[in-house]
Design an enzyme around this catalytic site. Structure first.
Site, PDB file in Angstrom:
ATOM      1  N   SER A 143       0.746  -1.241  -0.007  1.00 30.10           N
ATOM      2  CA  SER A 143      -0.022   0.061  -0.030  1.00 30.10           C
ATOM      3  C   SER A 143       0.969   1.309  -0.048  1.00 30.10           C
ATOM      4  O   SER A 143       1.612   1.467  -0.831  1.00 30.10           O
ATOM      5  CB  SER A 143      -0.974  -0.149   1.307  1.00 30.10           C
ATOM      6  OG  SER A 143      -2.038   0.767   1.019  1.00 30.10           O
ATOM      7  N   ASP A 304      -8.536  -5.727  -5.314  1.00 30.96           N
ATOM      8  CA  ASP A 304      -7.901  -4.405  -4.486  1.00 30.96           C
ATOM      9  C   ASP A 304      -8.759  -3.309  -5.302  1.00 30.96           C
ATOM     10  O   ASP A 304      -8.775  -3.179  -6.399  1.00 30.96           O
ATOM     11  CB  ASP A 304      -6.689  -4.247  -4.500  1.00 30.96           C
ATOM     12  CG  ASP A 304      -6.271  -2.825  -3.664  1.00 30.96           C
ATOM     13  OD1 ASP A 304      -7.054  -2.043  -3.366  1.00 30.96           O
ATOM     14  OD2 ASP A 304      -4.997  -2.890  -3.354  1.00 30.96           O
ATOM     15  N   HIS A 333      -7.957  -5.220  -0.581  1.00 30.32           N
ATOM     16  CA  HIS A 333      -6.847  -4.335  -0.027  1.00 30.32           C
ATOM     17  C   HIS A 333      -6.244  -5.080   1.406  1.00 30.32           C
ATOM     18  O   HIS A 333      -5.187  -4.955   1.817  1.00 30.32           O
ATOM     19  CB  HIS A 333      -6.976  -3.082  -0.072  1.00 30.32           C
ATOM     20  CG  HIS A 333      -5.850  -2.047   0.141  1.00 30.32           C
ATOM     21  ND1 HIS A 333      -4.942  -2.085  -0.964  1.00 30.32           N
ATOM     22  CD2 HIS A 333      -5.374  -1.301   1.306  1.00 30.32           C
ATOM     23  CE1 HIS A 333      -3.826  -1.396  -0.436  1.00 30.32           C
ATOM     24  NE2 HIS A 333      -4.237  -0.924   0.969  1.00 30.32           N
TER      25      HIS A 333
END
Length: 358
Positions: A143, A304, A333
């Site tokens: 991320s 995601d 995610h």
């Protein structure tokens, strides 16, 4: 005066050291008079210092999830083979952050804007000055940690042998910018936020809970909720049980974000919105990615909704020496939390293969 927030302690997050790298000038013009980076290390640095792995942290996260889910003997990130350095990003609550800044000129609402590039420059200085590390066998992050991984590969190509950005892009998209704005607005719209000068995070609990609710809808997938996958996730509080999806939302996601500092989330969110390696090449993304010399596996997560595989694939095609390796997690995610052994096995297999390349 610094706020006492139990979430940001070694008792809650696991052991770490605070390392000062001194006065640090930021890309946006601000200054942190004494930047302290929270650093967790695993393993032993080889005499020739060729076994160092760097892990930058993601939004709201610390070194804890990496220690719990990704690092261990027999894993790809094996502390018996590698010296693994997890650096908590600036403003994440452990490193110098709005709530723990001793200098009143940068405390709370006065905390300066920080960019992804600032984190990477600070990490490079830390590694070089504190550990004597000039070259990294691998940079890997998820991320916002992936944003930093991309930045490392572009900004310091001679220092990165291999790179693995997981669930993150080199250049943030307008969609992701707008999404993050809703996350931040959920916090600042709470009257208890008081312009960032609240007395305790609990003053902003309604805003933190709204923030968590947005994460629940976008950070997790429709399949996660439809299949009731949440039933198999261990609770954060011993003895707590999840009978409904509302129970999980309240007892896991709202509970988790409710422990955090609002200003820390805003600091990281502003940074996330503006992640862009093209800043290193006068706005030319292709030119920036063309600088990369590291062997790279780009690893988006299939479902995601923040950093979808198609966005990552477009960047991977511009990156020499790279491959696209799509990961699979029902959690989307939030698969980064390592809820599924199958996901962790995929990550390990890819990292083992990458680390075996020369």
């Amino acid at each position: 005066m610094a706020l006492d927030i139990p979430f940001y302690t070694a008792e809650a997050q696991g052991p770490y050291d605070l390392v000062s790298i001194g006065r640090f000038e930021l890309e946006e013009g601000g200054v942190i008079p004494d930047l302290q980076l929270a650093v967790a290390t695993f393993g032993t640095l080889a005499e020739d210092k060729n076994n160092a792995i760097l892990i930058p942290t993601w939004f709201s996260g610390t070194h804890a999830t990496w220690a719990q889910a990704y690092i261990g003997p027999g894993r790809a990130l094996d502390p018996e083979r590698y010296f693994i350095v997890v650096v908590n990003q600036i403003g994440n609550g452990l490193s110098t952050s709005p709530h723990n800044a001793d200098d009143p000129s940068i405390a709370m609402s006065k905390f300066p804007h920080v960019r992804i590039g600032d984190d990477v420059r600070a990490q490079e200085q830390l590694l070089r000055e504190h550990f004597g590390i000039e070259r990294l066998a691998l940079v890997v992050g998820g991320s916002m940690g992936a944003q930093q991984t991309w930045e490392w590969a572009v900004r310091f190509p001679d220092k990165v042998v291999r790179a693995a950005p997981i669930a993150g892009t080199a250049q943030n998209t307008p969609h992701d910018f707008l999404f993050t704005r809703t996350l931040l607005d959920a916090i600042t719209s709470d009257p208890g936020f008081n312009g960032g000068e609240y007395a305790a995070p609990t003053d902003v609990i309604a805003g933190l809970h709204r923030h968590a609710d947005i994460w629940a809808t976008m950070g997790l997938t429709t399949d996660f909720w439809k299949t009731e996958f949440w039933r198999g996730i261990p609770p954060l509080v011993e003895g707590m049980q999840f009978e409904t999806y509302d129970d999980f939302q309240n007892g896991f996601i709202r509970l988790l974000f409710g422990l955090m500092d609002p200003n820390a989330l805003l600091t990281m969110g502003w940074k996330w919105q503006r992640g862009d390696v093209a800043r290193n090449a006068d706005g030319d993304l292709a030119a920036a990615l063309g600088r990369i010399t590291a062997r790279m596996f780009v690893m988006p997560i299939e479902q995601d909704m923040f950093f979808p595989p198609r966005d990552c694939a477009a960047e991977q095609k511009l990156t020499p020496g790279s491959e696209l390796r799509v990961l699979h997690s029902i959690a989307g995610h939030f698969g980064l939390f390592g809820f599924e052994q199958s996901y962790l096995d995929e990550v390990d297999a890819n990292l083992r293969e990458l680390l075996a390349t020369t």
